[in-house]
Design a protein around this motif. Sequence first.
Motif, PDB file in Angstrom:
ATOM      1  N   GLU A  72       0.868  -1.169  -0.006  1.00  0.00           N
ATOM      2  CA  GLU A  72      -0.012  -0.104   0.009  1.00  0.00           C
ATOM      3  C   GLU A  72       0.767   1.279  -0.007  1.00  0.00           C
ATOM      4  N   GLN A  73       1.935   1.081   0.876  1.00  0.00           N
ATOM      5  CA  GLN A  73       2.722   2.469   0.917  1.00  0.00           C
ATOM      6  C   GLN A  73       3.618   2.741  -0.487  1.00  0.00           C
ATOM      7  N   LEU A  74       4.090   1.507  -1.070  1.00  0.00           N
ATOM      8  CA  LEU A  74       4.838   2.083  -2.258  1.00  0.00           C
ATOM      9  C   LEU A  74       4.203   1.809  -3.602  1.00  0.00           C
ATOM     10  N   LEU A  75       3.044   1.218  -3.618  1.00  0.00           N
ATOM     11  CA  LEU A  75       2.296   0.823  -4.852  1.00  0.00           C
ATOM     12  C   LEU A  75       0.755   1.232  -4.785  1.00  0.00           C
ATOM     13  N   SER A  76       0.337   1.405  -3.638  1.00  0.00           N
ATOM     14  CA  SER A  76      -1.093   1.748  -3.404  1.00  0.00           C
ATOM     15  C   SER A  76      -1.961   0.736  -4.035  1.00  0.00           C
ATOM     16  N   ARG A  77      -1.619  -0.492  -3.786  1.00  0.00           N
ATOM     17  CA  ARG A  77      -2.345  -1.634  -3.991  1.00  0.00           C
ATOM     18  C   ARG A  77      -2.160  -2.881  -2.941  1.00  0.00           C
ATOM     19  N   LEU A  78      -3.082  -3.970  -3.005  1.00  0.00           N
ATOM     20  CA  LEU A  78      -2.884  -4.998  -2.088  1.00  0.00           C
ATOM     21  C   LEU A  78      -1.690  -5.892  -2.751  1.00  0.00           C
ATOM     22  N   PRO A  79      -1.176  -6.670  -1.831  1.00  0.00           N
ATOM     23  CA  PRO A  79      -0.195  -7.680  -2.260  1.00  0.00           C
ATOM     24  C   PRO A  79      -0.748  -8.865  -3.238  1.00  0.00           C
ATOM     25  N   THR A  80      -0.017  -9.227  -4.075  1.00  0.00           N
ATOM     26  CA  THR A  80      -0.424 -10.377  -4.872  1.00  0.00           C
ATOM     27  C   THR A  80      -0.312 -11.639  -4.297  1.00  0.00           C
ATOM     28  N   LEU A  81      -1.191 -12.737  -4.763  1.00  0.00           N
ATOM     29  CA  LEU A  81      -1.194 -14.027  -4.251  1.00  0.00           C
ATOM     30  C   LEU A  81       0.464 -14.371  -4.258  1.00  0.00           C
TER      31      LEU A  81
ATOM     32  N   ASN B  51      10.493  10.633   6.403  1.00  0.00           N
ATOM     33  CA  ASN B  51       9.517  11.267   6.254  1.00  0.00           C
ATOM     34  C   ASN B  51       8.486  10.886   5.433  1.00  0.00           C
ATOM     35  N   GLY B  52       8.773  10.590   3.932  1.00  0.00           N
ATOM     36  CA  GLY B  52       8.073  10.043   3.050  1.00  0.00           C
ATOM     37  C   GLY B  52       7.507   8.765   3.364  1.00  0.00           C
ATOM     38  N   LEU B  53       8.151   7.877   4.136  1.00  0.00           N
ATOM     39  CA  LEU B  53       7.488   6.500   4.430  1.00  0.00           C
ATOM     40  C   LEU B  53       6.752   6.576   5.706  1.00  0.00           C
ATOM     41  N   THR B  54       7.125   7.129   6.644  1.00  0.00           N
ATOM     42  CA  THR B  54       6.503   7.095   7.823  1.00  0.00           C
ATOM     43  C   THR B  54       5.420   8.350   8.394  1.00  0.00           C
TER      44      THR B  54
ATOM     45  N   VAL C 243      15.351   2.035   1.128  1.00  0.00           N
ATOM     46  CA  VAL C 243      13.972   1.816   1.276  1.00  0.00           C
ATOM     47  C   VAL C 243      13.714   0.612   2.027  1.00  0.00           C
ATOM     48  N   ARG C 244      14.225  -0.398   1.633  1.00  0.00           N
ATOM     49  CA  ARG C 244      14.036  -1.598   2.213  1.00  0.00           C
ATOM     50  C   ARG C 244      14.382  -1.654   3.714  1.00  0.00           C
ATOM     51  N   GLY C 245      15.744  -1.258   3.852  1.00  0.00           N
ATOM     52  CA  GLY C 245      16.072  -1.039   5.558  1.00  0.00           C
ATOM     53  C   GLY C 245      14.919  -0.220   6.373  1.00  0.00           C
ATOM     54  N   ILE C 246      14.468   0.791   5.826  1.00  0.00           N
ATOM     55  CA  ILE C 246      13.317   1.639   6.510  1.00  0.00           C
ATOM     56  C   ILE C 246      12.173   0.756   6.701  1.00  0.00           C
ATOM     57  N   LEU C 247      11.651  -0.102   5.625  1.00  0.00           N
ATOM     58  CA  LEU C 247      10.333  -0.876   5.727  1.00  0.00           C
ATOM     59  C   LEU C 247      10.484  -1.846   6.857  1.00  0.00           C
ATOM     60  N   LEU C 248      11.858  -2.437   6.815  1.00  0.00           N
ATOM     61  CA  LEU C 248      11.934  -3.675   7.619  1.00  0.00           C
ATOM     62  C   LEU C 248      12.244  -3.202   8.985  1.00  0.00           C
ATOM     63  N   SER C 249      12.565  -1.788   9.309  1.00  0.00           N
ATOM     64  CA  SER C 249      12.915  -1.433  10.750  1.00  0.00           C
ATOM     65  C   SER C 249      12.138  -1.323  11.695  1.00  0.00           C
ATOM     66  N   PRO C 250      12.389  -1.518  13.028  1.00  0.00           N
ATOM     67  CA  PRO C 250      11.270  -1.648  14.076  1.00  0.00           C
ATOM     68  C   PRO C 250      10.373  -0.170  14.032  1.00  0.00           C
TER      69      PRO C 250
ATOM     70  N   SER D 258       2.439   5.591  11.332  1.00  0.00           N
ATOM     71  CA  SER D 258       0.678   5.591  11.056  1.00  0.00           C
ATOM     72  C   SER D 258       0.594   7.157  10.422  1.00  0.00           C
ATOM     73  N   TYR D 259       0.183   7.497   9.712  1.00  0.00           N
ATOM     74  CA  TYR D 259      -0.059   8.822   9.116  1.00  0.00           C
ATOM     75  C   TYR D 259      -1.291   8.571   8.346  1.00  0.00           C
ATOM     76  N   LEU D 260      -1.945  10.082   8.066  1.00  0.00           N
ATOM     77  CA  LEU D 260      -3.119  10.189   7.023  1.00  0.00           C
ATOM     78  C   LEU D 260      -2.468  10.206   5.705  1.00  0.00           C
TER      79      LEU D 260
END
Length: 852
Positions: free
Chosen positions: A240-249, A545-548, A592-599, A621-623
């Motif tokens: 949702e954050q990177l692509l504004s879609r749900l994950p694929t199967l 900032n962009g991801l969080t 990007v990957r490091g931030i997404l996998l961070s606590p 979490s943000y609007l």
Amino acid sequence: MFRRPLLRTAVILLALIQLSPLAFASRASLHNGYLVVPRIDVDGYGALELTFRVVFNGEYQFVLEHAVTTSSAISNSGVFDPPQLTIDVDEVQTTNGELFALQLRLHSQTGQVIFTITDSEKLAAASAEPAPNTNPTPSAAAITRYTQQCSGCHGSAGGGTSTAPALKACANCASRATLLAYIRDTMPIGQPAACDSNCAALMADYILLAFNSTNQQVVNQTVGIIELLDNGYTLRKAAEQLLSRLPTLTEFQMVASGGSTGLSLAIDGMMREEGFYRRLSEIFNDYLLTDKYHSRNGSEAAISLLSSDDFPNRRWFDPGKDQRPADYETIKRHTNNGVAQEPLALINYVVRQNRPFTEILTADYMMVNPFSARTYGITGITFSNPNDPNEYRPTALPGIPHAGILTSPMFLNRYPTTATNRNRGRARAVFDLFLDTDILAIEGVRPGNSVDITTPVPTINNPECSKCHAVLDPVASIFQNWDHKGQYRPARLQKYGWYSDMEPRGFNGERMPLAGNIDSSERWLAGKIAADPKFPRAVTRMLVNGLTGKEPLDAPVNGTQAQLDAYVAERTLLNAVQAEFVRDNYNLKTLVRGILLSPYWRAQGLTAATGASAHQLTGSSYLVAPEQLDRKILSLLGFEWRGSLDSYYKDVTSDYTSKLNTTYHQIYGGINSDSVTTRLRTPNGMMGAMQLRMANELACYAVPHDFWLPASKRRLFLFVDHTMSPYDASGQLNASVMLRIRDNLQYLQYLQYLHKYLLGEELSLQSAELAATEQLFMAALNRGRQLIRDSGSEWSMVRLQSDCDRTRDLQGVELYQKSVADTRLMEDRQFVIRAWMAMVAYLLADYKFLYS
């Protein structure tokens, strides 16, 4: 013990040796995530000090960062065995004082030299040999030097001030060698000659000892209580954050079978999709703000900035008012946006090609699409699709010394200059955007109370002024070859040249050599910024900032211990993520990957309430921004929020008719990069009202549309139909139907339904949330059935509201014609459709739908 296959010989280790005189005591120390071995003898190279970064990836790995000569007067810390490629370390002292003996074996992977543990033994704490790097008492000489030269800016406790950042968990503190070199080359700011190599070594040791010796302990205590999202939900949030879609199967299966490794691979795959680059453009434009010149803000906003003297073909698309083709406006828009978005296209190109991200500044080229290429008079470029405005290719303009974004006409115009400003605004932007440095925070006299009529050149001779200008003006002078409109006009060729009462061209106290750089100063500057440790810190700041939704924490000045712990823990982890970005040749995808996998991105709660005070701002979490929300709606419902679906065909090909991209874009917190440059992250009353309207309208459109579609193409209602009422013909509840309704509200096989599909919630049939949703559905159904009965089933009560019914498909084809089956959906005699509308509106107005 942990073992890995042997991959490389000791020759690689020796090839990394850098010669510089250092001296430490002989006991190895393990602190702040680093193992320092003061002396190991290697034939042909003598006594070496080794510094390893400690990584845990299912096993402990020791990544060699520095191998430097040290004093042969120091006793050996251990033995290097060339045939076995092992290091036997006699004693390693940890932060808590425990002692271990270790045997490390040399292993490797591309670009890194890695050791792993083959044996270890805990020792009795009997050794009396001191370990200066972990000694809690700094020397008197170090304290005196720090007080004299550093504390005025960084604070006596290293906590930072309005003048300079904190030294706790600082950007350069992960490595002693890096910190030493940075201090030697740049500190004190604007006067690096005031602290030579000996001074720098003394200060580096002091900073690491006095302010950073307990960083890892703080991380363990502070981050250790964060409860993380599981891999599956992390995957959904990332998609949702990177692509504004749900994950694929397929992505879900990767995570189910591969765990954390599968999650990393799935995220890597997402970063190869086109939607990822659209998201990158949004993140970086929030800082660059070059979309001020997008056609949304003026049909020729970017083109008009280009000089017709330099680019006589800039309006190539206009043959004259009476001869303009039917697609004239479209071509003009594509041309203007090709010029306007050139800096963002450069960023995407560098990332797409896995080039070092430093190339956004050092690139000796610019980007053009098929339309802007003609504006610049560029020929000879082959485009895969000459009609695709989103296809960009690199090129160079003849006679222009390109330096990436620094010489982009859009950047230079977005941060303009005047005869009195003299490029200082541009220099301030460079420090802020690419060096994470706020020049205006440097203490000194400000305009308005800085009248100085006695000093010949206040910006150079007045100490209150030069505090700032000694840093800013050398960079401002570098831009002297570009005029106020961003045109390349070398100052040495102009009548009056550059100002003699300004600092000469330079950076961080280093004067730029004129030979070879006089007409291409920005290239010299770009190289210096690319080598500066603050550049990766600046990029990390923008991506965090962009991801969080919020920038990294600032060091608290006179804050509480909890605030300080929160800062140190976050900054230490971000430094590690940032360091991995640098080690991977500045590959932005690694960051990007490091931030997404961070606590800090995966946080969903705390395991200990006692640590809550240090986590007031933890989490991501943000609007959701209007652009992201627009794409999310399209992905989940199959259409954008525009209006009645019966009229959708009228503007289905337009990019500008979505309400979230036009009418409500700025109302909902978006920016136009011009007059509005800061996003709203917290909804106000108007935004709250808009959220409710959006939820109601989308439910009105989506529910009948989904029921009208064949079952195989539905997104929302896989288990129920609009003719399926919970009541039978006698008015009694039908238990089998109720079961199917409940099934439609819970998660089944990854993407189902409606709580899981719209909100990502996994709810059991016994959950209170599901019970509340069912209660709402039944209340709406019963109220509607009563109104229909009371009206005697009048058509006005039976039929759907005209905006909600379906009488045309999305292409505008009538769903009913004579002698053709009537496929319209216009009535709702059991009030079932409208009850589902109420429930879907309830979910679309939920926090979990509107927030990331």
